[in-house]
Design a protein around this motif. Structure first.
Motif, mmCIF file in Angstrom:
data_model
loop_
_atom_site.group_PDB
_atom_site.id
_atom_site.type_symbol
_atom_site.label_atom_id
_atom_site.label_comp_id
_atom_site.label_asym_id
_atom_site.label_seq_id
_atom_site.Cartn_x
_atom_site.Cartn_y
_atom_site.Cartn_z
ATOM 1 N N ILE A 180 0.837 -1.202 0.000
ATOM 2 C CA ILE A 180 0.000 0.000 0.000
ATOM 3 C C ILE A 180 0.869 1.249 0.000
ATOM 4 O O ILE A 180 0.587 2.220 -0.704
ATOM 5 N N GLN A 181 1.954 1.234 0.794
ATOM 6 C CA GLN A 181 2.835 2.388 0.827
ATOM 7 C C GLN A 181 3.446 2.650 -0.546
ATOM 8 O O GLN A 181 3.601 3.817 -0.956
ATOM 9 N N GLU A 182 3.776 1.596 -1.291
ATOM 10 C CA GLU A 182 4.280 1.773 -2.651
ATOM 11 C C GLU A 182 3.263 2.509 -3.522
ATOM 12 O O GLU A 182 3.628 3.384 -4.312
ATOM 13 N N ARG A 183 2.013 2.166 -3.355
ATOM 14 C CA ARG A 183 0.959 2.801 -4.153
ATOM 15 C C ARG A 183 0.693 4.224 -3.685
ATOM 16 O O ARG A 183 0.375 5.091 -4.507
ATOM 17 N N ILE A 184 0.819 4.486 -2.406
ATOM 18 C CA ILE A 184 0.731 5.863 -1.915
ATOM 19 C C ILE A 184 1.852 6.691 -2.524
ATOM 20 O O ILE A 184 1.636 7.820 -2.986
ATOM 21 N N ASP A 185 3.048 6.138 -2.543
ATOM 22 C CA ASP A 185 4.183 6.841 -3.134
ATOM 23 C C ASP A 185 3.979 7.096 -4.630
ATOM 24 O O ASP A 185 4.535 8.060 -5.181
ATOM 25 N N ALA A 186 3.186 6.238 -5.286
ATOM 26 C CA ALA A 186 2.876 6.415 -6.705
ATOM 27 C C ALA A 186 1.752 7.410 -6.936
ATOM 28 O O ALA A 186 1.449 7.741 -8.088
ATOM 29 N N GLY A 187 1.121 7.894 -5.844
ATOM 30 C CA GLY A 187 0.130 8.939 -5.984
ATOM 31 C C GLY A 187 -1.282 8.590 -5.584
ATOM 32 O O GLY A 187 -2.172 9.434 -5.644
ATOM 33 N N VAL A 188 -1.540 7.356 -5.162
ATOM 34 C CA VAL A 188 -2.899 6.972 -4.771
ATOM 35 C C VAL A 188 -3.250 7.607 -3.428
ATOM 36 O O VAL A 188 -2.442 7.624 -2.499
ATOM 37 N N ARG A 189 -4.481 8.113 -3.326
ATOM 38 C CA ARG A 189 -4.956 8.681 -2.074
ATOM 39 C C ARG A 189 -6.279 8.067 -1.607
ATOM 40 O O ARG A 189 -6.625 8.181 -0.434
ATOM 41 N N ASP A 190 -6.993 7.424 -2.509
ATOM 42 C CA ASP A 190 -8.313 6.872 -2.168
ATOM 43 C C ASP A 190 -8.380 5.420 -2.642
ATOM 44 O O ASP A 190 -8.673 5.151 -3.809
ATOM 45 N N PHE A 191 -8.108 4.516 -1.702
ATOM 46 C CA PHE A 191 -8.077 3.091 -2.009
ATOM 47 C C PHE A 191 -9.458 2.473 -1.835
ATOM 48 O O PHE A 191 -10.193 2.811 -0.896
ATOM 49 N N VAL A 192 -9.789 1.538 -2.717
ATOM 50 C CA VAL A 192 -10.945 0.670 -2.522
ATOM 51 C C VAL A 192 -10.445 -0.758 -2.716
ATOM 52 O O VAL A 192 -10.026 -1.137 -3.816
ATOM 53 N N PHE A 193 -10.460 -1.529 -1.625
ATOM 54 C CA PHE A 193 -9.909 -2.881 -1.644
ATOM 55 C C PHE A 193 -11.003 -3.898 -1.938
ATOM 56 O O PHE A 193 -12.037 -3.921 -1.269
ATOM 57 N N GLY A 194 -10.768 -4.712 -2.949
ATOM 58 C CA GLY A 194 -11.648 -5.828 -3.248
ATOM 59 C C GLY A 194 -11.019 -7.093 -2.702
ATOM 60 O O GLY A 194 -10.080 -7.647 -3.296
ATOM 61 N N PHE A 195 -11.458 -7.533 -1.534
ATOM 62 C CA PHE A 195 -10.853 -8.705 -0.902
ATOM 63 C C PHE A 195 -11.252 -9.957 -1.677
ATOM 64 O O PHE A 195 -12.436 -10.185 -1.958
ATOM 65 N N LEU A 196 -10.259 -10.745 -2.021
ATOM 66 C CA LEU A 196 -10.450 -11.909 -2.877
ATOM 67 C C LEU A 196 -10.825 -13.099 -2.019
ATOM 68 O O LEU A 196 -10.022 -13.600 -1.236
ATOM 69 N N ALA A 197 -12.068 -13.535 -2.151
ATOM 70 C CA ALA A 197 -12.568 -14.600 -1.280
ATOM 71 C C ALA A 197 -13.630 -15.398 -2.019
ATOM 72 O O ALA A 197 -14.366 -14.855 -2.861
#
Length: 317
Positions: free
Chosen positions: A278-295
């Protein structure tokens, strides 16, 4: 790089589970910032069971008081703009201004089935959506609206009540193509990609900024989103197996293995692994995550939500 608060939502991704109200209440209790669910009229033929975003998010809004609801995503070209604008206004009203309006044109490989079912030429979907966005903004902000365009024609339309959020709910443009990036930069209030590597996230965000600058847009308040498939488990190998099953095997190619694809496109592993990804993606510019948990079932989905809330959300907050 975008600045601002980091938000964490979750996307209901379990097949054959329809209790959106329960899902939304659990997400709110666990501290997530928004909920969403995908949309299809008919996903392939034979199709799998699917939901529609606006009624699903109306149920979510009615069951909660704080959490935001995201239509993630409404397939805009399947609608008439007057009807869609009206439905969005009412959803924003009944949610007391908690709506994020996520739209796209549908990039599924078998998407033609639902366009054929509604007698809408699939090859017009992008142009149709661009016209719709212009029309809906007028309908949300003006009265006695008339429009005569390539796809839609009407006169003297007034939609009341107007949306609670002024001038209208934030428009998150979803997609993977250059056309979607352009649509977000020119007509959207947010960019919401799916199945992007970290490098592709970084490049697409830069493209949005460049296109917006060329069109003279100020991106203050713009939402830098990401629809992120995620598998979290105390055993990292178990999490990776889940990601391979649900994502890697679906998108495997002769050039790339299912494991390579799962590792590139998914957040996977134990809590510490997920925090790092997640920190890698924050560093890439993401600010609003929506997680689709794979189940594969609801018990595993809710287990992952709880583990993520207790170990990952708490880290970032």
């Amino acid at each position: 790089m975008p600045e601002g608060t980091i938000t964490f939502g979750c996307n209901l991704t379990v097949d054959d589970y329809w209790d959106v109200a329960e899902f939304a209440r659990r997400a709110e209790d666990l501290g997530f910032d928004r909920v969403t669910v995908g949309e299809h009229i008919m996903d392939g033929n034979p199709p799998r069971p699917t939901m529609m975003g606006i009624p699903a998010m109306a149920a979510a809004a009615g069951a909660t008081s704080r959490i935001r609801v995201l239509t993630g995503i409404v397939i805009a070209p399947l609608y008439h703009p007057v009807m869609l604008a009206k439905m969005v206004s009412i959803l924003d009203q009944i949610s007391n201004g908690r709506l994020d309006f996520g739209i796209g044109i549908s990039g599924q490989r078998d998407t033609r089935a639902e366009f054929d079912a509604l007698e809408i030429p699939v090859n017009t979907r992008g142009r149709r959506t661009d016209e719709m966005l212009r029309v809906m903004r007028d309908l949300w902000t003006s009265e006695k609206v008339s429009h005569h365009g390539r796809f839609f024609n009407f006169d003297d339309v007034t939609l009341l009540p107007k949306p609670t959020q002024q001038p209208y709910p934030p428009i998150w443009v979803a997609g993977r193509s250059d056309a979607a990036i352009r649509r977000a930069a020119i007509a959207g209030d947010g960019w919401y990609p799916y199945l992007f590597t970290v490098n592709r996230i970084r490049r697409s965000n830069a493209s949005v900024r460049e296109m917006a600058e060329h069109s003279g847009r100020d991106l203050s308040g713009f939402k830098w989103g990401l629809n992120q498939p995620t598998a979290i488990h105390e055993n990292p190998d178990r999490a990776l197996e889940t990601a391979i099953t649900h994502v890697g095997q679906r998108y495997v190619t002769p050039e790339r293995s299912a494991e390579d694809i799962a590792r590139a496109l998914c957040v996977t592993g134990n809590a510490e692994d997920c925090i790092g990804a997640i920190q890698e993606r924050i560093d890439a510019g993401v600010r609003d995550f929506v997680f689709g948990f794979l189940a594969g079932d609801t018990d595993d989905y809710f287990r992952q939500m709880e583990l993520f809330s207790g170990r990952v959300l708490s880290h970032f907050r």
